[in-house]
Scaffold this motif. Structure first.
Motif, PDB file in Angstrom:
ATOM      1  N   THR A 123      45.925  57.712 -19.777  1.00 16.23           N
ATOM      2  CA  THR A 123      45.524  57.852 -21.172  1.00 16.23           C
ATOM      3  C   THR A 123      44.214  57.115 -21.391  1.00 16.23           C
ATOM      4  O   THR A 123      43.888  56.166 -20.685  1.00 16.23           O
ATOM      5  CB  THR A 123      46.570  57.264 -22.138  1.00 16.23           C
ATOM      6  N   SER A 124      43.494  57.543 -22.390  1.00 16.03           N
ATOM      7  CA  SER A 124      42.247  56.902 -22.789  1.00 16.03           C
ATOM      8  C   SER A 124      42.256  56.798 -24.307  1.00 16.03           C
ATOM      9  O   SER A 124      42.658  57.740 -24.991  1.00 16.03           O
ATOM     10  CB  SER A 124      41.059  57.741 -22.322  1.00 16.03           C
ATOM     11  N   PHE A 125      41.860  55.645 -24.826  1.00 14.35           N
ATOM     12  CA  PHE A 125      41.894  55.478 -26.270  1.00 14.35           C
ATOM     13  C   PHE A 125      40.802  54.512 -26.703  1.00 14.35           C
ATOM     14  O   PHE A 125      40.288  53.734 -25.913  1.00 14.35           O
ATOM     15  CB  PHE A 125      43.261  54.948 -26.737  1.00 14.35           C
ATOM     16  N   THR A 126      40.459  54.594 -27.964  1.00 18.70           N
ATOM     17  CA  THR A 126      39.511  53.669 -28.574  1.00 18.70           C
ATOM     18  C   THR A 126      40.316  52.632 -29.340  1.00 18.70           C
ATOM     19  O   THR A 126      41.144  52.988 -30.165  1.00 18.70           O
ATOM     20  CB  THR A 126      38.574  54.412 -29.537  1.00 18.70           C
ATOM     21  N   PRO A 127      40.094  51.349 -29.063  1.00 13.96           N
ATOM     22  CA  PRO A 127      40.871  50.335 -29.775  1.00 13.96           C
ATOM     23  C   PRO A 127      40.540  50.343 -31.263  1.00 13.96           C
ATOM     24  O   PRO A 127      39.425  50.688 -31.660  1.00 13.96           O
ATOM     25  CB  PRO A 127      40.455  49.023 -29.117  1.00 13.96           C
ATOM     26  N   PRO A 128      41.508  49.981 -32.105  1.00 19.31           N
ATOM     27  CA  PRO A 128      41.250  49.983 -33.551  1.00 19.31           C
ATOM     28  C   PRO A 128      40.224  48.917 -33.915  1.00 19.31           C
ATOM     29  O   PRO A 128      40.121  47.874 -33.259  1.00 19.31           O
ATOM     30  CB  PRO A 128      42.619  49.654 -34.157  1.00 19.31           C
ATOM     31  N   GLN A 129      39.458  49.209 -34.957  1.00 21.70           N
ATOM     32  CA  GLN A 129      38.448  48.269 -35.412  1.00 21.70           C
ATOM     33  C   GLN A 129      39.115  47.096 -36.102  1.00 21.70           C
ATOM     34  O   GLN A 129      40.121  47.248 -36.791  1.00 21.70           O
ATOM     35  CB  GLN A 129      37.480  48.941 -36.366  1.00 21.70           C
ATOM     36  N   LYS A 130      38.530  45.940 -35.917  1.00 20.17           N
ATOM     37  CA  LYS A 130      39.049  44.756 -36.574  1.00 20.17           C
ATOM     38  C   LYS A 130      38.476  44.680 -37.985  1.00 20.17           C
ATOM     39  O   LYS A 130      37.453  45.290 -38.287  1.00 20.17           O
ATOM     40  CB  LYS A 130      38.662  43.509 -35.792  1.00 20.17           C
ATOM     41  N   GLY A 131      39.146  43.927 -38.830  1.00 20.89           N
ATOM     42  CA  GLY A 131      38.687  43.766 -40.200  1.00 20.89           C
ATOM     43  C   GLY A 131      37.433  42.904 -40.262  1.00 20.89           C
ATOM     44  O   GLY A 131      36.983  42.333 -39.274  1.00 20.89           O
ATOM     45  N   ALA A 132      36.872  42.818 -41.435  1.00 26.48           N
ATOM     46  CA  ALA A 132      35.669  42.030 -41.626  1.00 26.48           C
ATOM     47  C   ALA A 132      35.984  40.549 -41.434  1.00 26.48           C
ATOM     48  O   ALA A 132      37.064  40.073 -41.764  1.00 26.48           O
ATOM     49  CB  ALA A 132      35.103  42.264 -43.021  1.00 26.48           C
ATOM     50  N   GLY A 133      35.041  39.826 -40.890  1.00 30.32           N
ATOM     51  CA  GLY A 133      35.216  38.401 -40.663  1.00 30.32           C
ATOM     52  C   GLY A 133      35.008  37.602 -41.945  1.00 30.32           C
ATOM     53  O   GLY A 133      34.639  38.133 -42.989  1.00 30.32           O
ATOM     54  N   MET A 134      35.268  36.315 -41.854  1.00 23.19           N
ATOM     55  CA  MET A 134      35.109  35.433 -43.013  1.00 23.19           C
ATOM     56  C   MET A 134      34.237  34.265 -42.579  1.00 23.19           C
ATOM     57  O   MET A 134      34.451  33.679 -41.510  1.00 23.19           O
ATOM     58  CB  MET A 134      36.476  34.908 -43.463  1.00 23.19           C
ATOM     59  N   MET A 135      33.235  33.957 -43.373  1.00 24.50           N
ATOM     60  CA  MET A 135      32.346  32.832 -43.087  1.00 24.50           C
ATOM     61  C   MET A 135      32.685  31.680 -44.025  1.00 24.50           C
ATOM     62  O   MET A 135      32.791  31.865 -45.235  1.00 24.50           O
ATOM     63  CB  MET A 135      30.882  33.235 -43.291  1.00 24.50           C
TER      64      MET A 135
END
Length: 78
Positions: A44-56
């Motif tokens: 199988t081949s897949f694209t990992p899910p995007q992470k949420g926006a970071g916090m500064m």
């Protein structure tokens, strides 16, 4: 390999041999080269899910450190 030998390699010409150049060689078996001869099987081949926006967090005081510790504790990271 010496450093001088490595630099000599950059000056030497190289030749790229593809299947058409080697197909008449008796040691070349078409079943053992290319995609057919590859030992790698991809299930199988897949694209990992995007992470949420970071916090500064800004600042270098005790309050900012306590805020960071609270965020990490809420996520069970510390």
């Amino acid at each position: 390999m010496s450093v001088g030998g490595i630099f000599e390699c950059y000056e030497k010409p190289y030749e790229i041999l593809d299947y058409n150049a080697l197909k008449d060689d008796p040691l070349i078996d078409p079943a053992t080269i290319g995609l057919k001869g590859s030992p790698t099987n991809i299930l199988t081949s897949f694209t990992p899910p995007q992470k949420g926006a970071g916090m500064m967090l800004e600042g270098a005081d005790k309050e900012t450190c306590e805020k960071l510790a609270g965020i990490l504790a809420a996520k069970h990271m510390i």
